[in-house]
Design a protein around this motif. Structure first.
Motif, PDB file in Angstrom:
ATOM      1  N   TRP A 123       7.342  43.739  22.244  1.00 49.77           N
ATOM      2  CA  TRP A 123       7.535  42.471  22.127  1.00 49.77           C
ATOM      3  C   TRP A 123       7.609  41.768  23.513  1.00 49.77           C
ATOM      4  O   TRP A 123       8.413  42.211  24.470  1.00 49.77           O
ATOM      5  CB  TRP A 123       8.749  41.921  21.458  1.00 49.77           C
ATOM      6  CG  TRP A 123       8.964  42.753  20.132  1.00 49.77           C
ATOM      7  CD1 TRP A 123       9.342  44.164  20.127  1.00 49.77           C
ATOM      8  CD2 TRP A 123       8.172  42.545  18.888  1.00 49.77           C
ATOM      9  NE1 TRP A 123       9.180  44.668  18.683  1.00 49.77           N
ATOM     10  CE2 TRP A 123       8.647  43.307  18.052  1.00 49.77           C
ATOM     11  CE3 TRP A 123       7.617  41.283  18.312  1.00 49.77           C
ATOM     12  CZ2 TRP A 123       8.248  43.502  16.570  1.00 49.77           C
ATOM     13  CZ3 TRP A 123       7.198  41.457  17.248  1.00 49.77           C
ATOM     14  CH2 TRP A 123       7.511  42.346  16.142  1.00 49.77           C
TER      15      TRP A 123
ATOM     16  N   GLN B  96       2.614  42.604  21.665  1.00 49.23           N
ATOM     17  CA  GLN B  96       2.945  41.284  20.963  1.00 49.23           C
ATOM     18  C   GLN B  96       2.696  40.332  22.013  1.00 49.23           C
ATOM     19  O   GLN B  96       3.756  40.673  23.020  1.00 49.23           O
ATOM     20  CB  GLN B  96       4.002  41.139  20.087  1.00 49.23           C
ATOM     21  CG  GLN B  96       4.187  40.088  19.610  1.00 49.23           C
ATOM     22  CD  GLN B  96       5.127  38.864  20.169  1.00 49.23           C
ATOM     23  OE1 GLN B  96       5.865  39.555  21.251  1.00 49.23           O
ATOM     24  NE2 GLN B  96       4.849  37.530  19.995  1.00 49.23           N
TER      25      GLN B  96
ATOM     26  N   TRP C 243      -1.186  37.659  16.164  1.00 48.83           N
ATOM     27  CA  TRP C 243      -0.058  37.110  15.997  1.00 48.83           C
ATOM     28  C   TRP C 243      -0.089  35.628  15.508  1.00 48.83           C
ATOM     29  O   TRP C 243      -0.940  34.996  15.735  1.00 48.83           O
ATOM     30  CB  TRP C 243       0.745  37.081  17.583  1.00 48.83           C
ATOM     31  CG  TRP C 243       2.297  36.344  17.272  1.00 48.83           C
ATOM     32  CD1 TRP C 243       2.978  35.259  17.700  1.00 48.83           C
ATOM     33  CD2 TRP C 243       3.266  37.422  16.933  1.00 48.83           C
ATOM     34  NE1 TRP C 243       4.158  35.268  17.380  1.00 48.83           N
ATOM     35  CE2 TRP C 243       4.494  36.471  16.748  1.00 48.83           C
ATOM     36  CE3 TRP C 243       3.502  38.812  16.257  1.00 48.83           C
ATOM     37  CZ2 TRP C 243       5.685  37.104  16.237  1.00 48.83           C
ATOM     38  CZ3 TRP C 243       4.652  38.965  15.599  1.00 48.83           C
ATOM     39  CH2 TRP C 243       5.819  38.248  15.861  1.00 48.83           C
TER      40      TRP C 243
ATOM     41  N   ASN D  98       9.567  36.960  16.144  1.00 42.96           N
ATOM     42  CA  ASN D  98       9.658  37.544  17.292  1.00 42.96           C
ATOM     43  C   ASN D  98      11.034  37.949  17.931  1.00 42.96           C
ATOM     44  O   ASN D  98      11.994  37.153  18.027  1.00 42.96           O
ATOM     45  CB  ASN D  98       8.824  36.696  18.400  1.00 42.96           C
ATOM     46  CG  ASN D  98       8.740  37.431  19.752  1.00 42.96           C
ATOM     47  OD1 ASN D  98       9.281  38.830  20.008  1.00 42.96           O
ATOM     48  ND2 ASN D  98       8.115  37.091  20.861  1.00 42.96           N
TER      49      ASN D  98
END
Length: 302
Positions: A109, A200, A228, A236
């Protein structure tokens, strides 16, 4: 001698006031709250007393609201979602509803965040019942905006915290390409040597630039870029790490007084984030997906 039984604090608090606001009055007060969630106790009292047979005090209004289950809280701040983006969020949630925690462990992330030296205390407060916190009338919509302070880019996965990179100027495509090549690439190849990792990133303009897309295309045999949905900070988990860093800064005994001190504080706090903290956030992904499905693509409490 017979001693009188002492009243408890709750009995003293509400003793004698219920007769001032009966069930009909409480229904009227609830309508006033729903009509204007941001009304102060003074405003609610004034509006309640207009045309009423018996006037009541602010203290009575405050006690009545508490007895009814209302509390005055800061509203959840959520992105202003268009119908198109709601649909894209819902599609993402539907596509990933069967992902397990083990699947989410394969995601790294990332995000940028700006930390300010000073904050305004003039924040809006609204009245709501416990189950109403995500009611549309109890939300404040936000849009992305700049501001003074320190900007950083960070990355993490369930397995490890990644680097935190200060961004001296605004993050354009050229600057982001350096971050991707110098930090994303080594993190992904180290964490996911069998090429089963997902990276991501949100849909910021610099993330979608041609030179960035070309770079990812050249390295698509090493990891996959997760598609995304727009305006989805609630999906997130790194957003919660930013909140942790922010809180730790605000409780420091000696507050940063310049940008250099602020940057040092951010970097120090990031390196000390406990493993259970960021792992727990990744493990919350199935619940986040379910919340988006329940909201039909709308904002969630995350």
């Amino acid at each position: 001698m017979v001693r009188k039984k002492k009243k408890t604090s709750s009995e003293r608090q509400f003793c004698g006031w219920k007769c001032l606001v009966d069930a009909r009055g409480q229904r009227r007060m609830a309508r006033l709250v729903r009509a204007d969630r941001r009304a102060t106790v003074t405003q609610i009292t004034t509006r309640y007393n207009q045309g009423g047979q018996k006037s009541i005090s602010k203290r009575t209004v405050r006690r009545t609201l508490r007895q009814m289950g209302y509390s005055s809280r800061r509203p959840h701040r959520v992105p202003l979602l268009s119908a198109k983006n709601r649909k894209l969020r819902l599609q993402f949630a539907q596509a990933h509803r069967n992902w397990t925690i083990e699947d989410w462990k394969n995601v790294a992330w990332s995000d940028e965040s700006r930390f300010l030296l000073r904050h305004s205390d003039g924040r809006v407060r609204i009245w709501h019942l416990q189950h109403e916190s995500m009611d549309p009338s109890c939300l404040v919509s936000t849009v992305q905006a700049g501001g003074g302070g320190v900007m950083v880019w960070g990355i993490f996965s369930w397995h490890s915290l990644g680097p935190l990179v200060p961004i001296e100027h605004r993050c354009n495509a050229t600057a982001y390409l350096s971050i991707v090549a110098d930090h994303v690439h080594p993190f992904m190849t180290t964490m996911y040597p069998t090429s089963d990792g997902y990276f991501q990133q949100d849909n910021a303009p610099c993330h979608k630039a041609g030179i960035i897309s070309d770079w990812f295309l050249e390295h698509d045999n090493e990891f996959t870029v997760l598609k995304w949905p727009p305006q989805s900070p609630d999906l997130n988990p790194i957003e919660h790490l930013w909140d942790v860093v922010e809180r730790e800064i605000r409780i420091m005994d000696v507050q940063p007084t310049n940008l250099r001190q602020l940057c040092d504080a951010i970097m120090s706090i990031w390196t000390k984030l406990p493993e259970e903290c960021f792992q727990h956030l990744v493990e919350s992904m199935p619940q986040r997906i379910e919340a988006v499905l329940k909201a039909k693509g709308g904002p969630t409490r995350y």
